[in-house]
Design a protein around this motif. Sequence first.
Motif, short mmCIF file in Angstrom:
data_model
loop_
_atom_site.label_atom_id
_atom_site.label_comp_id
_atom_site.label_asym_id
_atom_site.label_seq_id
_atom_site.Cartn_x
_atom_site.Cartn_y
_atom_site.Cartn_z
N MET A 1 9.27 -17.30 -16.99
CA MET A 1 8.96 -17.19 -15.56
C MET A 1 8.08 -15.96 -15.33
O MET A 1 8.50 -14.83 -15.52
N LYS A 2 6.84 -16.21 -14.90
CA LYS A 2 5.89 -15.12 -14.65
C LYS A 2 5.90 -14.75 -13.18
O LYS A 2 5.77 -15.62 -12.31
N ILE A 3 6.04 -13.47 -12.90
CA ILE A 3 6.08 -12.96 -11.52
C ILE A 3 4.88 -12.05 -11.28
O ILE A 3 4.56 -11.19 -12.11
N PHE A 4 4.25 -12.26 -10.15
CA PHE A 4 3.11 -11.45 -9.74
C PHE A 4 3.54 -10.49 -8.63
O PHE A 4 4.17 -10.90 -7.67
N ILE A 5 3.18 -9.20 -8.77
CA ILE A 5 3.49 -8.20 -7.76
C ILE A 5 2.19 -7.55 -7.29
O ILE A 5 1.41 -7.04 -8.10
N SER A 6 1.97 -7.57 -5.98
CA SER A 6 0.85 -6.86 -5.36
C SER A 6 1.43 -5.62 -4.68
O SER A 6 2.32 -5.74 -3.84
N CYS A 7 0.90 -4.44 -5.04
CA CYS A 7 1.51 -3.20 -4.56
C CYS A 7 0.50 -2.36 -3.78
O CYS A 7 -0.49 -1.87 -4.34
N ASP A 8 0.77 -2.18 -2.50
CA ASP A 8 -0.02 -1.32 -1.62
C ASP A 8 0.74 -0.01 -1.44
O ASP A 8 1.83 0.17 -2.00
N ILE A 9 0.20 0.92 -0.64
CA ILE A 9 0.86 2.22 -0.51
C ILE A 9 1.40 2.51 0.88
O ILE A 9 2.41 3.22 1.03
N GLU A 10 0.77 1.95 1.95
CA GLU A 10 1.16 2.35 3.30
C GLU A 10 2.58 1.96 3.66
O GLU A 10 3.19 2.56 4.55
N GLY A 11 3.13 0.93 2.99
CA GLY A 11 4.49 0.50 3.29
C GLY A 11 5.56 1.15 2.44
O GLY A 11 6.75 0.83 2.58
N ILE A 12 5.18 2.08 1.59
CA ILE A 12 6.14 2.78 0.73
C ILE A 12 6.98 3.75 1.57
O ILE A 12 6.46 4.43 2.46
N SER A 13 8.27 3.83 1.29
CA SER A 13 9.12 4.76 2.03
C SER A 13 8.67 6.20 1.77
O SER A 13 8.44 6.60 0.62
N GLY A 14 8.54 6.98 2.84
CA GLY A 14 8.07 8.35 2.73
C GLY A 14 6.58 8.51 2.98
O GLY A 14 6.10 9.62 3.22
N VAL A 15 5.85 7.41 2.94
CA VAL A 15 4.41 7.44 3.21
C VAL A 15 4.20 7.13 4.69
O VAL A 15 4.53 6.04 5.15
N VAL A 16 3.66 8.09 5.43
CA VAL A 16 3.49 7.90 6.88
C VAL A 16 2.17 8.44 7.41
O VAL A 16 1.80 8.13 8.54
N THR A 17 1.45 9.22 6.63
CA THR A 17 0.28 9.93 7.15
C THR A 17 -1.00 9.45 6.48
O THR A 17 -1.10 9.46 5.25
N SER A 18 -1.96 9.05 7.29
CA SER A 18 -3.26 8.65 6.76
C SER A 18 -3.97 9.87 6.19
O SER A 18 -3.97 10.95 6.78
N GLY A 19 -4.55 9.70 5.04
CA GLY A 19 -5.27 10.81 4.41
C GLY A 19 -4.37 11.61 3.50
O GLY A 19 -4.47 11.54 2.27
N ALA A 20 -3.46 12.38 4.06
CA ALA A 20 -2.60 13.24 3.25
C ALA A 20 -1.80 12.45 2.23
O ALA A 20 -1.58 12.90 1.10
N HIS A 21 -1.35 11.25 2.62
CA HIS A 21 -0.56 10.42 1.71
C HIS A 21 -1.37 9.33 1.03
O HIS A 21 -1.00 8.86 -0.04
N THR A 22 -2.47 8.90 1.64
CA THR A 22 -3.12 7.67 1.20
C THR A 22 -4.46 7.86 0.51
O THR A 22 -4.99 6.90 -0.07
N SER A 23 -5.03 9.05 0.55
CA SER A 23 -6.34 9.30 -0.07
C SER A 23 -6.19 10.20 -1.28
O SER A 23 -5.32 11.08 -1.31
N SER A 24 -7.04 9.99 -2.27
CA SER A 24 -6.91 10.72 -3.53
C SER A 24 -7.07 12.23 -3.36
O SER A 24 -6.58 13.00 -4.20
#
Length: 270
Positions: A1-24
Amino acid sequence: MKIFISCDIEGISGVVTSGAHTSSDGMDYERARSLMTGEANAAIEGAFNAGATEVVVNDSHGPMTNLLIEKLNPAATLITGSPKPLSMMQGIGEDCAAAIFVGYHARMGAPGVLSHTISGARVANVWVNDIIVGETGINAALAGYFGVPVVLVCGDDIVSREAKELLPHVRTAAVKTAITRQSALCLPPERAQALIRQETEQALASLDSARPWLPGSPVTFKIEFKDSGLAENAARMPYSKLVDAKTVAFSADNYLTAFQGLQAMIALAC
C-alpha cells in the motif's frame, strides 16, 4: 500500500507568522521547518503503523526545499525542489492508495491562519466548475484525477472545516485553532504529532469508505486576481478568456490539463 503525503508549512502547529516562520530568511524559519518535519514524520509513522509498504512525501511549500531530509523518517522517500510538473502533488499517481495533506491552510479570504490560495500576492479566489476552492480542493481533485482519495487533512480548524465541506468522508487533524490570520491556539509538538499519527492510522483503517473527488468534465477554472493588471497578464494564456476586469477563465476536457492551465495563468500574472 503506497501512501502519498503533501506537506505545506502554514498549517503546522506553532507556525502563525508570515515571513518569520514561512520564509527561508525568517527569524524563526529553522524552527518552523523542524516542526514541519516533525508533523510529516507523524503522518509517515501512522501510515506504516496502518500497513503502508511505501510512503512518498512531497515538500509543498514555497521553493519546496523546507523538510529536513536528515530528520525525516528513513522509511519514507522525499520529493524536494521546484518547479515540479504537479507542484504540491508531485508524486501522486494511480499506484497510490491514498493521499494525506499535512500543514495545509484555508483558502484566501477564509479566517484561517495564513490563509491564501497558491499565491497570496496575486490570487483572490479560485473556482473549479463554479465551486470555490483553496489548495485543499485543487489538490484533492488532482488526486481524484488519478483515482486517489484524500483521507486526511491536517492544519487549523478552518481548513479542517473547509475539507469536510468538500470531502464528506475525509478525516481531519486540527493541530491549532485560528484566533486571527496570524495568531492561533496551538497544540505543543508532541500532542500535535500524536494527533496526526492517530488520525492517519484511523483514516487508513477506514480506507474502504473513502472516495476520490473529481469535478465533472469539461473542467473550468476561474481565477479572480487581486487587480486588473494581474488578470490582463494571465489572459495571455492561450485559450483563456477575461470574464471581468480581474477574473480569467480556462477550460479543458480533463482536470490535469485544466490544472496545468491554472498554474500557467498564475505564473503569467506576475
